[in-house]
Design a protein around this motif. Structure first.
Motif, PDB file in Angstrom:
ATOM      1  N   LEU A 195       2.576 -21.441  10.265  1.00 21.32           N
ATOM      2  CA  LEU A 195       4.031 -21.581  10.147  1.00 21.32           C
ATOM      3  C   LEU A 195       4.569 -22.605  11.140  1.00 21.32           C
ATOM      4  O   LEU A 195       5.458 -23.392  10.808  1.00 21.32           O
ATOM      5  N   ALA A 196       4.022 -22.630  12.357  1.00 24.32           N
ATOM      6  CA  ALA A 196       4.462 -23.597  13.369  1.00 24.32           C
ATOM      7  C   ALA A 196       4.152 -25.033  12.933  1.00 24.32           C
ATOM      8  O   ALA A 196       4.860 -25.965  13.323  1.00 24.32           O
ATOM      9  N   LEU A 197       3.102 -25.202  12.129  1.00 27.51           N
ATOM     10  CA  LEU A 197       2.738 -26.531  11.643  1.00 27.51           C
ATOM     11  C   LEU A 197       3.472 -26.925  10.375  1.00 27.51           C
ATOM     12  O   LEU A 197       3.257 -27.998   9.839  1.00 27.51           O
ATOM     13  N   GLY A 198       4.335 -26.037   9.889  1.00 26.24           N
ATOM     14  CA  GLY A 198       5.152 -26.371   8.727  1.00 26.24           C
ATOM     15  C   GLY A 198       4.660 -25.817   7.404  1.00 26.24           C
ATOM     16  O   GLY A 198       5.244 -26.111   6.357  1.00 26.24           O
ATOM     17  N   PHE A 199       3.606 -25.020   7.424  1.00 20.33           N
ATOM     18  CA  PHE A 199       3.146 -24.398   6.188  1.00 20.33           C
ATOM     19  C   PHE A 199       4.109 -23.282   5.796  1.00 20.33           C
ATOM     20  O   PHE A 199       4.774 -22.695   6.649  1.00 20.33           O
ATOM     21  N   ARG A 200       4.181 -23.014   4.498  1.00 18.92           N
ATOM     22  CA  ARG A 200       4.993 -21.910   3.992  1.00 18.92           C
ATOM     23  C   ARG A 200       4.087 -20.917   3.302  1.00 18.92           C
ATOM     24  O   ARG A 200       3.101 -21.306   2.685  1.00 18.92           O
ATOM     25  N   GLU A 201       4.428 -19.643   3.395  1.00 17.08           N
ATOM     26  CA  GLU A 201       3.633 -18.619   2.711  1.00 17.08           C
ATOM     27  C   GLU A 201       3.854 -18.742   1.213  1.00 17.08           C
ATOM     28  O   GLU A 201       4.979 -18.878   0.748  1.00 17.08           O
ATOM     29  N   PHE A 202       2.741 -18.705   0.494  1.00 17.90           N
ATOM     30  CA  PHE A 202       2.796 -18.864  -0.950  1.00 17.90           C
ATOM     31  C   PHE A 202       1.737 -17.957  -1.561  1.00 17.90           C
ATOM     32  O   PHE A 202       0.559 -18.282  -1.572  1.00 17.90           O
ATOM     33  N   GLY A 203       2.139 -16.802  -1.992  1.00 20.54           N
ATOM     34  CA  GLY A 203       1.219 -15.878  -2.637  1.00 20.54           C
ATOM     35  C   GLY A 203       0.412 -15.037  -1.670  1.00 20.54           C
ATOM     36  O   GLY A 203       0.574 -15.114  -0.464  1.00 20.54           O
ATOM     37  N   THR A 204      -0.460 -14.240  -2.246  1.00 23.42           N
ATOM     38  CA  THR A 204      -1.335 -13.376  -1.467  1.00 23.42           C
ATOM     39  C   THR A 204      -2.740 -13.475  -2.034  1.00 23.42           C
ATOM     40  O   THR A 204      -2.940 -13.980  -3.137  1.00 23.42           O
ATOM     41  N   ARG A 205      -3.694 -12.953  -1.281  1.00 22.38           N
ATOM     42  CA  ARG A 205      -5.081 -12.969  -1.716  1.00 22.38           C
ATOM     43  C   ARG A 205      -5.665 -11.595  -1.513  1.00 22.38           C
ATOM     44  O   ARG A 205      -5.472 -10.974  -0.463  1.00 22.38           O
ATOM     45  N   LEU A 206      -6.381 -11.113  -2.507  1.00 29.06           N
ATOM     46  CA  LEU A 206      -6.994  -9.790  -2.446  1.00 29.06           C
ATOM     47  C   LEU A 206      -8.497  -9.949  -2.611  1.00 29.06           C
ATOM     48  O   LEU A 206      -8.968 -10.572  -3.548  1.00 29.06           O
ATOM     49  N   SER A 207      -9.246  -9.364  -1.668  1.00 28.65           N
ATOM     50  CA  SER A 207     -10.706  -9.382  -1.757  1.00 28.65           C
ATOM     51  C   SER A 207     -11.191  -7.951  -1.946  1.00 28.65           C
ATOM     52  O   SER A 207     -10.770  -7.057  -1.223  1.00 28.65           O
ATOM     53  N   ILE A 208     -12.070  -7.764  -2.902  1.00 32.12           N
ATOM     54  CA  ILE A 208     -12.614  -6.430  -3.173  1.00 32.12           C
ATOM     55  C   ILE A 208     -14.128  -6.518  -3.095  1.00 32.12           C
ATOM     56  O   ILE A 208     -14.740  -7.419  -3.677  1.00 32.12           O
ATOM     57  N   GLY A 209     -14.704  -5.609  -2.345  1.00 31.25           N
ATOM     58  CA  GLY A 209     -16.159  -5.581  -2.208  1.00 31.25           C
ATOM     59  C   GLY A 209     -16.702  -4.230  -2.596  1.00 31.25           C
ATOM     60  O   GLY A 209     -15.960  -3.282  -2.887  1.00 31.25           O
ATOM     61  N   PRO A 210     -18.026  -4.107  -2.609  1.00 31.90           N
ATOM     62  CA  PRO A 210     -18.628  -2.815  -2.956  1.00 31.90           C
ATOM     63  C   PRO A 210     -18.240  -1.751  -1.953  1.00 31.90           C
ATOM     64  O   PRO A 210     -18.147  -2.011  -0.767  1.00 31.90           O
ATOM     65  N   GLY A 211     -17.974  -0.574  -2.425  1.00 28.42           N
ATOM     66  CA  GLY A 211     -17.494   0.488  -1.553  1.00 28.42           C
ATOM     67  C   GLY A 211     -18.511   1.475  -1.304  1.00 28.42           C
ATOM     68  O   GLY A 211     -18.784   2.297  -0.651  1.00 28.42           O
TER      69      GLY A 211
END
Length: 83
Positions: free
Chosen positions: A67-83
Motif C-alpha cells: 500500500l505504501a508503494l501505491g498498490f491497491r487491494e484487488f480481490g482475494t486468494r484462497l488456497s486449499i490443501g489436503p486436510g
C-alpha cells in the motif's frame, strides 16, 4: 554456518506482461524501511521493462509495504490443501 542478514527484491514474469514482485527482509533488519526501498526499485525496474507489477500480500506487513508503494487491494486468494 550463519547466513548474513540480507534484504532482496525482484520479480518473476507472468503471462500478460505481469511482474510478480517478491521482497524478502532478514528478521534482524525489519522495520527499517528496507522492504519499501528494495520493493520500490523492483517496481521501477518492472515498469521500465514494460511490465505490470503485481504484489500478492498475505502478511499484514507485506500489505502495508504494498500500500505504501501505491498498490491497491484487488480481490482475494484462497488456497486449499489436503486436510
Amino acid at each position: 554456518m550463519r547466513w548474513p542478514e540480507k534484504n532482496a527484491a525482484g520479480y518473476r514474469g507472468l503471462p500478460r506482461r505481469t511482474a510478480h514482485l517478491c521482497v524478502s527482509t532478514a528478521p534482524g533488519r525489519r522495520g527499517q524501511g528496507l522492504a519499501r526501498t528494495t520493493g520500490s526499485a523492483a517496481v521501477a525496474h518492472a515498469l521500465a521493462a514494460g511490465l505490470r507489477p503485481q504484489w500478492r500480500a498475505r502478511a499484514t506487513r507485506s500489505r502495508q509495504v504494498a500500500l505504501a508503494l501505491g498498490f491497491r487491494e484487488f480481490g482475494t486468494r484462497l488456497s486449499i490443501g489436503p486436510g
